[in-house]
Write an enzyme that holds these catalytic residues in place. Sequence first.
Site, PDB file in Angstrom:
ATOM      1  N   HIS A  48      -4.533 -14.913   5.158  1.00  0.00           N
ATOM      2  CA  HIS A  48      -3.698 -15.174   6.138  1.00  0.00           C
ATOM      3  C   HIS A  48      -3.825 -14.126   7.232  1.00  0.00           C
ATOM      4  CE1 HIS A  48      -1.296 -18.638   4.270  1.00  0.00           C
ATOM      5  NE2 HIS A  48      -1.821 -17.949   3.031  1.00  0.00           N
TER       6      HIS A  48
ATOM      7  N   CYS B  62      -5.622 -20.638   5.254  1.00  0.00           N
ATOM      8  CA  CYS B  62      -5.844 -20.630   4.073  1.00  0.00           C
ATOM      9  C   CYS B  62      -5.869 -22.151   3.634  1.00  0.00           C
ATOM     10  CB  CYS B  62      -4.441 -20.124   3.396  1.00  0.00           C
ATOM     11  SG  CYS B  62      -4.178 -19.987   1.766  1.00  0.00           S
TER      12      CYS B  62
ATOM     13  N   GLU C 264      -2.509 -13.839  10.157  1.00  0.00           N
ATOM     14  CA  GLU C 264      -1.410 -13.906  10.843  1.00  0.00           C
ATOM     15  C   GLU C 264      -0.499 -12.872  10.469  1.00  0.00           C
ATOM     16  OE1 GLU C 264      -2.172 -16.415   8.840  1.00  0.00           O
ATOM     17  OE2 GLU C 264      -0.359 -17.211   7.690  1.00  0.00           O
TER      18      GLU C 264
HETATM   19  N1  GLN Z   1      -2.200 -24.533  -1.809  1.00  0.00           N
HETATM   20  C1  GLN Z   1      -3.447 -23.913  -1.488  1.00  0.00           C
HETATM   21  C2  GLN Z   1      -3.678 -22.667  -2.421  1.00  0.00           C
HETATM   22  O1  GLN Z   1      -2.908 -22.526  -3.218  1.00  0.00           O
HETATM   23  C3  GLN Z   1      -3.194 -22.944  -0.213  1.00  0.00           C
HETATM   24  C4  GLN Z   1      -2.402 -21.715  -0.375  1.00  0.00           C
HETATM   25  C5  GLN Z   1      -1.865 -21.270   1.438  1.00  0.00           C
HETATM   26  O2  GLN Z   1      -2.171 -22.196   2.167  1.00  0.00           O
HETATM   27  N2  GLN Z   1      -1.440 -20.426   1.358  1.00  0.00           N
HETATM   28  O3  GLN Z   1      -4.838 -22.349  -2.772  1.00  0.00           O
END
Ligand code: GLN
Length: 545
Positions: free
Chosen positions: A516, A387, A518
């Site tokens: 994600h 992410c 994970e």
């Molecule tokens: N802050 C970033 C976004 O909102 C990444 C979010 C995250 O890593 N879950 O896009």
Amino acid sequence: MARYIFVAGGVMSGIGKGVATASIGKILQSKGFRVTAVKIDPYVNVDAGTMNPIEHGEVFVTADGTECDQDVGNYERFIDENLSTNNYITTGRVYEAVIRRERNLEYGGKCVEVVPHIPEEVIARIKKAARLTRADFVLIEIGGTVGEYQNSLFLEAARMMRLNSPQNVLFVLITYLPIPGIIGEMKTKPTQQAVRWLNMAGIQPDMILARSVVPLDLPRKKKISVFCSVAKEDVISAPDVKSIYEVPLNFEKDSMGDRILKKFGLRAKHKGDLRDWKKLSKTIKTVKNSVKIGIVGKYFETGKFTLTDSYISVIEAVKHACWFNKRKPEIHWLSSEVYEKNPRLLKELKDYDGIIVPGGFGSRGIEGKIKAIEFCRKNKIPYFGLCLGMQLAVIEFARHVCGLRKANSAEFAPNGKENVIDVMPDQDVLLKEKKYGGTMRLGEYQCRIKPNTLAFKAYGASSILERHRHRYEVNNAFRSALEKRGMVMSGLNPERDLVEIAELKEHPFFLGTQFHPEFKSRPTKPHPLFREFIKAASRSRGKLS
Ligand code: GLN
């Protein structure tokens, strides 16, 4: 017909109630039953999405996009089922529903009261989870410990459920038995007190799960039995173990599964030998060759204990992939802010077989993470960005390879001219209206994978579903510039043409995901991307230093 098993905690928090609940589920499942689990959190937050992970632990995201407690992640990993919003209850959710109903005149002019209307809503939600999952057993973990004001209405719901259907409801109390250094003896008194508290709520436990440093001996079991009115066979030993995946095996040493079934008048549908987990447990204990993974984050100063909770799914996914590759996971926390102050320290990254930059929010420590990513790219250290870790890899590449020196994300440079990561237009509206709760791009979305890429090699499929939690995205205005210089956008969302995976060629492993991965890794089924990342990291072992 579903049976309900409530799990509540006594004595103190942090003793692994979630893992214990998940383990009971795993055991019953291994005996041929359909199982689901519900987490009840006593806080007023509607969901975990607005909570700081350092204070509360990881925000786990389900396939349907519910931002929930990390224990739901444990349930998914243990029972290997995708759970949903129906598996998660908070005080906020319950009150919100009751108040909405009252405003709609659905209580028909009655006075709406905390009791019975709040517990009734809790019960309705538990039953809905049972109905939708067609589970034989619903495990319900009540957050907090008995005797707290906060969770008393949930205990009240449990009591009412038992009253209405005593043969279908079981109550497990999980307590802690301290061994004070000065006495050197395991003490049962706090457990006795916890049972008293539960009794005051009108509940007598059927089983006691006794957490301690070591297994319980017979005298201790007898003592708890006499003082707490629970058969000594129903006092289950739950000693500390090295790996959480040993917990169900340990409970079964005291025949917990069969004891539960007996109480419901049921018999195992098959033997349930937990064979796959025994094998896993053996691997965990015997693997020798380690692989050293560094996780670069900003949370360094908060202490290792908190970190393990904040990134639990990432850590577990790394472990699953390591065990699959017959490697011993060695995870280290690296502070990105240190690299900002002293870039010379970056060379320590050469001691690692692979580097992860996990998800995150806010600008602190960002430049240090970008420096670490640059170092991994140039020095061919396997890199996996999750992410935010993907967004920063794109920024790094844009700045240092594509010559976009001001490349940034709209999250950190709202008026930036070269924002290769931009806020999604719908998200921009939500942010301006301060609508933060539950409004990110959440849950599962489709992703198409390009052939002949690292991603395709890992997944072996051209279309996948992965879970998201973000507001920002790769800015398509810069996509061709990035691609021209060699960044491969190997995963795209077909509906909105959003970049989901970016990777680099001519590198042992350099890949970032907007989602994600994970959240979908399971102990005996590692996530394909983690599996390939660890494989590459294992190969690079010793090559760099
Ligand atoms: N802050 C970033 C976004 O909102 C990444 C979010 C995250 O890593 N879950 O896009």
